[in-house]
Design an enzyme around this catalytic site. Structure first.
Site: not given
Length: 190
Positions: A31-33
């Site tokens: 997941q990106s963050s």
């Protein structure tokens, strides 16, 4: 060739051969963050659950490796993702039979990275799999479909709120504003 024979050839069991099962099943979790990890725990759970999918497809649990080094790590390119680099190395070394991900956008964020991964998987005889199917990048039809999925993912990453195809398809908590912005993408409706 009859239609029944054609359908049988496309089944996951037909694509998965003994040489695939002799190598590892790699589950790539991303997941990106950190915010996405906290707010979209269902996506994280679904990604980790792919280890069970690998077992259901025939891999021994001891052969399933989960790579989650990039969980919560923002990255526009593959260079800054240690987990992705590890995955590419394992594929290139011929140690992987299948790579599993919830959505192809979890594997590569740019067209260049995505097509490079497809080529490496094809050359190394590695399958790609997710909840929706098993794909052989060495097969023309599968490669075409995977290419389209990667292109769609990259296009959706360019939407101002940074929604990805995976966000839209597996994260039911996506805001109305984010979903509404998908209507601006030709062929997508919120």
């Amino acid at each position: 060739m009859s239609l029944a024979r054609y359908r049988r050839q496309g089944q996951p069991q037909q694509k998965i051969r003994p040489e695939h099962l002799d190598r590892a099943a790699m589950v790539y979790v991303r997941q990106s963050s950190r915010q996405q990890v906290l707010e979209h725990s269902e996506s994280t759970r679904l990604q980790y659950a792919l280890a069970g999918r690998a077992v259901a497809l025939g891999w021994a649990r001891s052969q399933v490796v989960v790579i989650d080094d990039d969980l919560g790590v923002p990255a526009a390119t593959a260079d800054s993702r240690k987990g992705f680099a590890r995955l590419v190395t394992e594929v290139t070394m011929g140690r992987v039979g299948v790579v599993l991900g919830i959505e192809m956008s979890r594997l590569a964020r740019t067209g260049r990275d995505w097509h490079q991964l497809l080529e490496l998987c094809s050359l190394s005889g590695v399958l790609l799999a997710g909840p929706d199917g098993v794909y052989d990048p060495g097969s023309y039809n599968d490669r075409l479909l995977l290419g389209l999925k990667g292109t769609m993912s990259e296009a959706l990453c360019r939407i101002p709120d940074n929604a990805s195809y995976a966000d839209f398809s597996v994260m039911p908590t996506m805001s109305r504003e984010g979903a509404a912005s998908l209507a601006g993408v030709v062929g997508m409706s919120a």
